[in-house]
Design a protein around this motif. Structure first.
Motif, PDB file in Angstrom:
ATOM      1  N   THR A  42       0.849  -1.192   0.000  1.00 55.06           N
ATOM      2  CA  THR A  42       0.000   0.000   0.000  1.00 55.06           C
ATOM      3  C   THR A  42       0.883   1.239   0.000  1.00 55.06           C
ATOM      4  N   ARG A  43       0.712   2.067  -1.001  1.00 54.16           N
ATOM      5  CA  ARG A  43       1.574   3.248  -1.149  1.00 54.16           C
ATOM      6  C   ARG A  43       0.843   4.479  -0.649  1.00 54.16           C
ATOM      7  N   VAL A  44       1.465   5.208   0.275  1.00 53.55           N
ATOM      8  CA  VAL A  44       0.859   6.401   0.849  1.00 53.55           C
ATOM      9  C   VAL A  44       1.810   7.579   0.683  1.00 53.55           C
ATOM     10  N   PRO A  45       1.261   8.782   0.463  1.00 54.49           N
ATOM     11  CA  PRO A  45       2.128   9.965   0.368  1.00 54.49           C
ATOM     12  C   PRO A  45       2.567  10.408   1.761  1.00 54.49           C
ATOM     13  N   MET A  46       3.702  11.092   1.820  1.00 48.65           N
ATOM     14  CA  MET A  46       4.202  11.641   3.082  1.00 48.65           C
ATOM     15  C   MET A  46       4.523  13.108   2.875  1.00 48.65           C
ATOM     16  N   SER A  47       3.853  13.978   3.628  1.00 47.43           N
ATOM     17  CA  SER A  47       4.108  15.412   3.513  1.00 47.43           C
ATOM     18  C   SER A  47       5.219  15.863   4.456  1.00 47.43           C
ATOM     19  N   THR A  48       5.592  15.004   5.405  1.00 45.59           N
ATOM     20  CA  THR A  48       6.702  15.257   6.312  1.00 45.59           C
ATOM     21  C   THR A  48       7.570  14.004   6.361  1.00 45.59           C
ATOM     22  N   ARG A  49       8.685  14.067   7.096  1.00 46.22           N
ATOM     23  CA  ARG A  49       9.599  12.924   7.142  1.00 46.22           C
ATOM     24  C   ARG A  49       8.980  11.727   7.840  1.00 46.22           C
ATOM     25  N   THR A  50       8.083  11.977   8.803  1.00 45.12           N
ATOM     26  CA  THR A  50       7.433  10.883   9.512  1.00 45.12           C
ATOM     27  C   THR A  50       5.923  10.964   9.336  1.00 45.12           C
ATOM     28  N   ARG A  51       5.305   9.812   9.371  1.00 45.56           N
ATOM     29  CA  ARG A  51       3.851   9.724   9.245  1.00 45.56           C
ATOM     30  C   ARG A  51       3.367   8.679  10.245  1.00 45.56           C
ATOM     31  N   THR A  52       2.289   8.986  10.948  1.00 47.35           N
ATOM     32  CA  THR A  52       1.706   8.053  11.902  1.00 47.35           C
ATOM     33  C   THR A  52       0.448   7.442  11.317  1.00 47.35           C
ATOM     34  N   GLN A  53       0.443   6.128  11.223  1.00 44.02           N
ATOM     35  CA  GLN A  53      -0.669   5.384  10.646  1.00 44.02           C
ATOM     36  C   GLN A  53      -1.412   4.665  11.766  1.00 44.02           C
ATOM     37  N   PRO A  54      -2.727   4.937  11.961  1.00 47.03           N
ATOM     38  CA  PRO A  54      -3.468   4.238  13.015  1.00 47.03           C
ATOM     39  C   PRO A  54      -3.643   2.759  12.671  1.00 47.03           C
ATOM     40  N   VAL A  55      -3.462   1.903  13.685  1.00 42.92           N
ATOM     41  CA  VAL A  55      -3.628   0.456  13.529  1.00 42.92           C
ATOM     42  C   VAL A  55      -4.503  -0.052  14.663  1.00 42.92           C
ATOM     43  N   LEU A  56      -5.483  -0.872  14.336  1.00 41.15           N
ATOM     44  CA  LEU A  56      -6.397  -1.405  15.342  1.00 41.15           C
ATOM     45  C   LEU A  56      -5.629  -2.202  16.395  1.00 41.15           C
ATOM     46  N   ASP A  57      -5.888  -1.884  17.685  1.00 41.72           N
ATOM     47  CA  ASP A  57      -5.162  -2.535  18.775  1.00 41.72           C
ATOM     48  C   ASP A  57      -6.084  -3.231  19.782  1.00 41.72           C
TER      49      ASP A  57
END
Length: 324
Positions: A42-57
């Protein structure tokens, strides 16, 4: 890792031509074709150096209410953040101007696709097998799958078709749906003669360049860019939606003619202006992460992983430390 600036194309090697601007778009399109990770994850864009992706926990729960006036209980659903950090891949190709002037072969159009392929190779090696992977990358896919127990040694079943089906069953019991394969080069020749219990071929080879081969109806990519380690894995089945590639900066090129190239100790190896040379620099910034969300079938994160591996007959299933 020490930088390598010894590789300078000399007058004894062919080269020449300029860098037509129109090549840039073509090379960007070539990158996914040279990397199975870029083409399948899955390819996602990044507008900054880091990106936080929510994952079900945490999954919510329902409770039976006792009697007509029983109290209803509360529940909750939580997510955790998965951090993707963009790391840089780069290379510089220096060439003396005399080589360009004397060459009858357009050199840059030959070099640029190869640089694109080199970027795909480095990404696949790091993400799949852990070769030279940045510290921000997770444990590579193949060793992580093996460590989670998602492994079937080739020859466990009556044939490879049974082994692949057993691997798919392992993922299904953990709540993951395998939706694509990656394999060692040449595996398709092993698969051509395989049939299911009804005598129907389980493998359908590609008859058109734009149409991928399929195994059990799912796309199969032979990894032919040199990244695949056939000593460790024969086939990879993955739920590719759980593997995330974050692209901070797509492949870009810059022609240098006034720069100084030095090694890690600061020693000047090449002064482009003083030594009548030019250099093509390529950069690509990308992050990689694996989402291993809680599923209804397996709550223990150490016992689930969204990928599985068929190992060669000579490799025991206990190969867990590769690429860590």
């Amino acid at each position: 890792m020490a930088s390598n600036v010894k590789d300078i194309i000399s007058a004894q090697e062919l080269g020449g031509g300029l860098i037509p601007t129109q090549f840039a778009t073509e090379i960007i399109q070539n990158a996914p074709q040279s990397s199975v990770v870029l083409s399948r994850a899955t390819r996602v864009p990044m507008s900054t150096r880091t990106r936080t992706q929510p994952v079900l926990d945490t999954l919510p729960m329902a409770y039976w209410v006792g009697g007509d006036t029983g109290l209803k209980q509360t529940t909750k659903q939580n997510w955790k953040g998965l951090t993707i950090t963009a790391e840089e891949l780069a290379a510089i190709v220096p060439i003396p101007e005399a080589v360009i002037a004397d060459s009858a072969i357009p050199l840059w159009p030959e070099i640029m696709p190869r640089l694109s392929a080199a970027i795909g190779l480095a990404l696949d090696q790091a993400a799949l097998f852990g070769v030279n992977k940045p510290s921000s990358f997770p444990t590579a896919v193949v060793p992580a799958a093996i460590s989670a127990g998602n492994v079937v040694a080739e020859g466990t079943g009556t044939d490879l078709a049974v082994d692949v089906a057993s691997l798919g069953q392992k993922l299904a019991k953990q709540g993951f749906a395998g939706n694509g394969f990656a394999s060692s080069p040449g595996l398709t020749w092993k698969l051509i003669g395989l049939r299911n219990a009804n005598g129907t071929p389980i493998f359908v080879p590609s008859l058109a360049e734009s149409t991928p081969a399929t195994l059990y109806g799912y796309p199969l990519n032979e990894v032919t860019n040199g990244a695949w380690n056939a000593d460790v894995a024969e086939l990879l089945l993955a739920d590719w939606l759980k593997f995330v590639v974050g692209v901070r900066q797509d492949i870009s090129y810059k022609l240098l003619d006034q720069s100084v190239i030095s090694d890690d100790d600061g020693k000047i190896i090449l002064n482009l202006a003083q030594q009548d040379s030019v250099a093509l620099r390529v950069t690509f910034r990308v992050g990689f992460q694996v989402a291993n969300p809680l599923t209804e079938l397996q709550s223990n994160a150490t016992k689930r992983y969204p990928a599985g591996v068929i190992t060669p007959k000579a490799v025991a299933p206990a190969v867990g430390g590769v690429g860590k």
